[in-house]
Enzyme design. Structure first.
Site, short mmCIF file in Angstrom:
data_model
loop_
_atom_site.label_atom_id
_atom_site.label_comp_id
_atom_site.label_asym_id
_atom_site.label_seq_id
_atom_site.Cartn_x
_atom_site.Cartn_y
_atom_site.Cartn_z
N GLU A 237 -85.42 -13.85 -17.10
CA GLU A 237 -84.16 -13.87 -17.46
C GLU A 237 -83.11 -15.15 -17.29
O GLU A 237 -82.12 -15.30 -17.93
CB GLU A 237 -83.43 -12.71 -16.96
N THR B 93 -80.08 9.72 13.25
CA THR B 93 -80.07 11.20 13.52
C THR B 93 -81.01 11.58 14.06
O THR B 93 -80.90 12.75 14.56
CB THR B 93 -80.46 11.42 11.75
N SER C 19 -77.61 3.63 12.56
CA SER C 19 -78.01 2.39 12.19
C SER C 19 -77.23 1.47 11.06
O SER C 19 -77.59 0.15 11.03
CB SER C 19 -79.71 2.60 11.76
N LYS D 247 -85.48 3.55 1.81
CA LYS D 247 -84.90 4.98 1.83
C LYS D 247 -84.40 5.21 0.31
O LYS D 247 -83.39 4.75 -0.30
CB LYS D 247 -83.67 5.14 2.69
N THR E 93 -81.88 6.28 9.85
CA THR E 93 -82.65 5.99 8.66
C THR E 93 -81.89 4.96 7.82
O THR E 93 -82.54 4.56 6.76
CB THR E 93 -82.95 7.40 7.92
N ASP E 94 -80.68 4.83 7.89
CA ASP E 94 -79.83 3.94 6.97
C ASP E 94 -80.41 2.65 6.79
O ASP E 94 -80.51 2.06 5.80
CB ASP E 94 -78.46 3.95 7.22
N TYR F 22 -73.40 16.21 10.94
CA TYR F 22 -73.69 16.05 12.42
C TYR F 22 -73.25 14.79 12.78
O TYR F 22 -72.68 13.99 12.22
CB TYR F 22 -75.30 16.25 12.51
N1 DAS Z 1 -76.16 7.13 9.80
C1 DAS Z 1 -77.44 7.43 9.74
C2 DAS Z 1 -78.13 6.27 10.61
O1 DAS Z 1 -78.05 6.22 11.75
C3 DAS Z 1 -78.14 8.58 10.39
C4 DAS Z 1 -79.34 8.87 10.14
O2 DAS Z 1 -80.05 8.96 8.88
O3 DAS Z 1 -80.32 8.42 10.86
O4 DAS Z 1 -79.22 5.66 9.94
#
Ligand code: DAS
Length: 375
Positions: free
Chosen positions: A332, A59, A106, A212, A139-140, A73
């Site tokens: 457990e 992103t 990602s 995340k 970010t994924d 986007y």
């Molecule tokens: N799809 C997500 C990624 O590329 C977009 C982002 O949050 O960066 O990880």
């Protein structure tokens, strides 16, 4: 000016001396000790750090159709030189140059790409003219990449992974400041030896701890043991250090890794499907991370299935779908009896990374468990 030396207080000397000193000053090589403060400061000012930005997409390189699109986007559109050009302040704190390693969202990262990226980071940090590296990333799976680099890159120089939750085209986009913060941390002496870090939303998070936690807001990233510190207006403020082995204290080295063994994850719930585990083993999984309910619980109707796949050589690693806390060994489940490993506080996706890295060295469960305690 022999005259002035004899009668320095004369009116003539008082008038002529500053002129002579000014005219002659430029020609007389003075040591830094004798220079006026401003020049001495310039002469001894530390050089700006050299920071390389490795761009992979996400992103932070995304673009939306409209400024109001903060979540709608396309990721991985903007190239690294445009990312750098969009934040001229980057050069305030560092000499920056960029490389486009990938241009992907990602969620599409493969283990092969993780290894390729880590090898590039390692090679750059071996260079004397590179003081730190920033990786721009989606970010994924940012948390997996940050942890992987923490485990296998044998350098104490700062490595900072950075993303954004909004594309650069959105109102109140977060990417520019996140990138500026990342370059600040990557060039800071305070970040040396702190492990791989993640700079999001003014916070400096440990790559090992961060996850995340929210899938839309700029404050999406969270560490249950807290951030390492903050970066504010070009300065880094560290308040804690990572307790776990990392980088130069790690026993793993990307220079000795060319590929990663396959590790699967099964997400725990009610009424699970035992056949899923067989499918992962048949697909080549050398270990399965069981993201169990609660404290890594395994339903009674699955215990035999996990014992069976363990007896055939596949490692079973008990993690939990619960975000915080940590899985207790022999609580457990009788892990000693079943020869299972517990993931400690690592979430399933991080347990998968550590298991894959550990399996490049050993498949002994006692060694595996030691590794999960120490990293
Ligand atoms: N799809 C997500 C990624 O590329 C977009 C982002 O949050 O960066 O990880």
């Amino acid at each position: 000016m022999q005259v002035c030396r004899l009668r320095p207080r004369s009116r003539f000397c008082a008038a002529i001396l500053p002129v002579v000193l000014t005219l002659g000053f430029g020609a007389v090589p003075l040591s830094a000790r004798e220079m006026p403060d401003a020049d001495a400061a310039t002469a001894t000012a530390p050089r700006k750090p050299n920071v390389v930005i490795l761009a992979t997409g996400g992103t932070i390189a995304g673009a939306g159709a409209d400024a109001a699109n903060s979540a709608t986007y396309t990721a991985a559109k903007v190239p690294v030189d445009k990312l750098i050009a969009a934040v001229p302040q980057l050069s305030d704190n560092a000499n920056v140059r960029g490389e486009q390693v990938f241009q992907i969202a990602s969620e599409s990262f493969t283990d092969a790409q993780l290894v390729q990226l880590a090898k590039r980071v390692s090679a750059l940090l071996k260079q004397d003219d590179v003081d730190g590296v920033v990786i721009t990333h989606g970010t994924d799976t940012l948390e997996e990449t940050a942890f992987f680099l923490d485990l296998v890159v044998k350098s104490d120089k700062p490595i900072v992974v950075v993303g954004s939750m909004r594309p650069s085209t959105a109102i109140s986009a977060d990417g520019a400041l996140n990138l500026l913060d990342a370059v600040t941390v990557a060039g800071s002496k305070e970040a040396v030896g702190k492990g791989v870090t993640v700079t999001m939303n003014d916070m400096i998070q440990s790559g090992r701890d961060v996850t995340k936690r929210t899938n839309i807001v700029p404050s999406a990233f969270f560490s249950q043991w807290g951030p390492l510190g903050m970066v504010v207006e070009g300065k880094t403020y560290f308040f804690r250090t990572l307790a776990k082995r990392h980088n130069t204290s790690s026993e793993f080295d990307i220079d000795q890794i060319d590929s990663l063994p396959l590790v699967g994850i099964v997400y725990g719930s009610g009424n699970m499907i035992p056949g899923v585990y067989d499918a992962e083993v048949q697909a080549g999984a050398k270990a399965i991370v069981n993201a169990g309910t609660g404290n890594g619980s395994v339903p009674n109707y699955l215990v035999d299935k996990l014992k069976e796949i363990r007896s055939k050589g596949t490692l079973v690693i008990r993690s939990s779908r619960v975000p915080d806390g940590f899985v207790l060994r022999n609580a457990e489940q009788p892990d000693d009896k079943y020869d299972w490993v517990v993931a400690h506080d690592l979430n399933p996706q991080k347990a998968k990374i550590l298991a894959a890295v550990a399996l490049t060295k050993t498949s002994d469960t006692k060694e595996l468990q030691r590794i999960f305690w120490e990293y």
